[in-house]
Design a protein around this motif. Structure first.
Motif, PDB file in Angstrom:
ATOM      1  N   GLY A 119       0.814  -1.208   0.000  1.00  0.00           N
ATOM      2  CA  GLY A 119       0.000   0.000   0.000  1.00  0.00           C
ATOM      3  C   GLY A 119       0.848   1.260   0.000  1.00  0.00           C
ATOM      4  N   ARG A 120       1.952   1.242   0.800  1.00  0.00           N
ATOM      5  CA  ARG A 120       2.817   2.416   0.883  1.00  0.00           C
ATOM      6  C   ARG A 120       3.492   2.677  -0.458  1.00  0.00           C
ATOM      7  N   PHE A 121       4.039   1.630  -1.070  1.00  0.00           N
ATOM      8  CA  PHE A 121       4.707   1.785  -2.363  1.00  0.00           C
ATOM      9  C   PHE A 121       3.727   2.294  -3.419  1.00  0.00           C
ATOM     10  N   ALA A 122       2.516   1.747  -3.429  1.00  0.00           N
ATOM     11  CA  ALA A 122       1.521   2.150  -4.428  1.00  0.00           C
ATOM     12  C   ALA A 122       1.204   3.639  -4.302  1.00  0.00           C
ATOM     13  N   LYS A 123       1.061   4.106  -3.058  1.00  0.00           N
ATOM     14  CA  LYS A 123       0.766   5.524  -2.826  1.00  0.00           C
ATOM     15  C   LYS A 123       1.919   6.402  -3.310  1.00  0.00           C
ATOM     16  N   LEU A 124       3.147   6.038  -2.936  1.00  0.00           N
ATOM     17  CA  LEU A 124       4.308   6.845  -3.304  1.00  0.00           C
ATOM     18  C   LEU A 124       4.536   6.853  -4.815  1.00  0.00           C
ATOM     19  N   LEU A 125       4.394   5.706  -5.454  1.00  0.00           N
ATOM     20  CA  LEU A 125       4.605   5.623  -6.901  1.00  0.00           C
ATOM     21  C   LEU A 125       3.537   6.404  -7.656  1.00  0.00           C
ATOM     22  N   ASP A 126       2.311   6.383  -7.135  1.00  0.00           N
ATOM     23  CA  ASP A 126       1.229   7.142  -7.774  1.00  0.00           C
ATOM     24  C   ASP A 126       1.472   8.645  -7.617  1.00  0.00           C
ATOM     25  N   MET A 127       1.858   9.069  -6.415  1.00  0.00           N
ATOM     26  CA  MET A 127       2.090  10.495  -6.160  1.00  0.00           C
ATOM     27  C   MET A 127       3.246  11.037  -6.990  1.00  0.00           C
TER      28      MET A 127
END
Length: 583
Positions: A119-127
């Motif tokens: 979840g953390r990686f997905a948020k950071l990569l999207d941002m």
């Protein structure tokens, strides 16, 4: 009740050097509020990075007290480091690892549980917009993408305090804008506390609180609005007379040292700060110019504080007065001619069919986002790499057939300090003079001249690596000008340099151009494009637009627009049409 993430009182830090003990910080009081953004600004050598490292527990204070997250910075250093995230100027990405592998590595180092990573990686990569490129090697990313990845790696955990040491240095306006959107989103969504050190005054203006540090002492603390008010009633703008370059009017105003605190080209005018509003100003009287009062900005207050604190007689380089309109460069002979220039690396086209001319004495800016092809163009113009196709003539020499002859007529100052840090100032000058093939007597004469011109007299025995940033820049310029080149290439020479040093630098460039030296410069400070006679903006290897800043404003129907906004619009519109995108 206000909750503080950092509280420093009477903070001292002493270092030992060849001259004895030096105060990097002296009696500093500093506080940062939880859930807020706090900016730390100041010139080179002010003590900003020392302050950051003390907060991180990477070094111990010499005196005073420092509490970070309620813990003593020395006794609680290990726990502090487990709860903060620190992004230094040169963030340690592993260039032979992919984006995903870098994220995994930093998650491992911080002990991030596997069940929270997805979840953390997905948020950071999207941002950060890096999601489509997770398999790409970090070494293959543009500068802006590297900075975004560095920020993502810093934020693989949600820290109690995020410390950013000049996170956007060397990054184009588009990428800077995107980075700040990410930072502000994290502050909003995670109540993140941020301390940021920055050379960009508009970034400091986004913060809740600002501290101004100079030579280890605190000059100011307050809100951005309060810092702006330091300059209240002293700010004006004036339009240059026809045919007078903005940089010449700006330089002439700076020469009025008794009346002018600061001057800078901006949005089709020259903005200045008057020491005593209402007093006559020689430059304005010389050209019968009528100023207009304008609202103060954070940068104006900052420049007043620096001006009050600086020994300007030691920082100013004596130059010929700018009291007349120089000839228009367009009337001069052609110094550089580029026709249908192409550069390919395998199947990748870095520069695609570019054509332009640069005239003797012209200041010409090469601008573009990170990865746009401007550095490749720049290196071909310098003769550092060969072109794949097209015609390229520099100082009357064909770079295909006479590269050595062309190089003998050019000087080059790189973005990163490229002199020999273990050699003294004098030894560097002697080495580069020998590289240029200057006869011994001529070299000795030129060394005396450039030492005086760049106020390096007295530093001859100092190691180049021990010089402050502004002096390193002067030494780089002195070495590049030893052979009195016809053309001077400057690759982001002001990156990471404070505003006061940038003003002095551009005054020197104006003097050189008036003497007939042709200047080719790349920069990520878009306001510096106002100093140029013409600029060219590239993206994805293609020329998007070329002309003076006034011509570009007219073409875009945006009178008075600032160059940051115009640059972002030009690049975004091109990408929307599918003409270029940083891949």
């Amino acid at each position: 009740m206000t909750e503080w993430v950092v509280q420093a009182e009477k903070l001292d830090k002493l270092f030992d050097d060849k001259q004895g003990k030096v105060h990097a910080l002296k009696d500093i009081d500093f506080r940062a509020e939880k859930g807020k953004m706090t900016a730390l600004i100041g010139p080179d050598g002010a003590g900003k990075t020392t302050t950051m490292r003390l907060i991180c527990g990477l070094m111990d204070p010499t005196g005073g007290s420092l509490q970070v997250l309620g813990l003593d910075s020395v006794a609680g250093a290990e726990e502090i480091q487990s709860r903060i995230s620190y992004m230094p100027q040169k963030f340690g990405l592993y260039e032979d690892l992919t984006i995903q592998e870098n994220l995994d590595l930093y998650a491992d180092l911080h002990g991030i549980p596997q069940d929270t990573r997805k979840g953390r990686f997905a948020k950071l990569l999207d941002m950060t917009g890096l999601a489509p490129f997770t398999g790409r090697l970090a070494g293959k990313l543009s500068g802006g993408m590297k900075q975004k990845l560095g920020l993502a790696c810093t934020l693989v955990r949600s820290p109690d305090l995020l410390i950013l040491d000049e996170p956007t240095v060397g990054v184009d306006p588009l990428s800077r804008d995107e980075l700040w959107i990410i930072i502000k989103q994290m502050v909003r969504e995670e109540n993140l506390s941020v301390i940021v050190c920055t050379a960009y005054m508009n970034e400091a203006a986004m913060c809740d609180h600002v501290y101004v540090l100079n030579l280890g002492q605190m000059l100011f603390e307050g809100t951005p609005q309060e810092l702006s008010q330091v300059a209240a009633g002293k700010c004006f703008e004036v339009d240059p007379p026809e045919e007078l370059p903005y940089r010449v009017l700006q330089g002439s105003l700076l020469d009025d040292t008794e009346q002018i605190i600061d001057a800078v080209p901006e949005s089709g005018t020259v903005r200045y700060i008057a020491a005593r509003p209402g007093d006559p100003i020689p430059t304005l009287e010389r050209w019968s110019l009528r100023p207009r009062a304008v609202d103060p900005r954070l940068e104006d207050g900052f420049m007043i504080l620096l001006h009050q604190a600086a020994d300007l007689e030691k920082t100013r380089i004596p130059l010929a007065p700018l009291d007349k309109i120089p000839p228009r460069p367009a009337q001069n002979e052609v110094s550089i001619e580029v026709k249908d220039l192409v550069k390919k690396f395998g199947d990748f086209t870095a520069v695609s069919h570019t054509s332009f001319q640069v005239h003797k004495g012209e200041v010409f800016g090469l601008l573009g986002p990170n990865g746009a092809g401007k550095t490749t163009t720049f290196r071909m113009l310098c003769g550092l790499i060969p072109a794949t196709g097209g015609k390229l003539s520099v100082a009357g020499e064909n770079l295909r057939t006479a590269r050595t002859e062309a190089r003998a007529k050019i000087g080059y100052v790189s973005q990163k300090f490229a002199l020999y840090t273990k050699l003294s100032v004098l030894e560097n000058l002697q080495f580069y003079g020998g590289m240029y093939g200057l006869p011994r007597k001529k070299l000795q004469e030129r060394i005396r001249t450039v030492l005086e011109e760049f106020q390096l007299t007295g530093t001859e025995s100092h190691n180049a690596g021990d010089l402050p940033g502004g002096y390193k820049q002067r030494l780089s310029m002195a070495c590049a000008l030893l052979q009195e080149p016809e053309i001077l290439f400057l690759d982001e020479p002001t990156s990471g340099i404070d505003p006061l040093a940038r003003r002095m630098f551009w005054r020197e460039i104006t003097d050189l151009s008036c003497k007939g030296t042709t200047i080719i410069i790349t920069t990520h400070f878009m306001e510096e494009s106002e100093y140029c006679d013409r600029i060219m903006i590239q993206d994805h290897g293609k020329m998007l637009i070329i002309g003076s800043t006034d011509e570009i404003r007219e073409k875009l129907h945006k009178p008075g627009a600032n160059m940051d906004a115009m640059f972002i619009d030009i690049v975004n519109q091109s990408r929307a049409r599918g003409e270029g995108a940083a891949k």
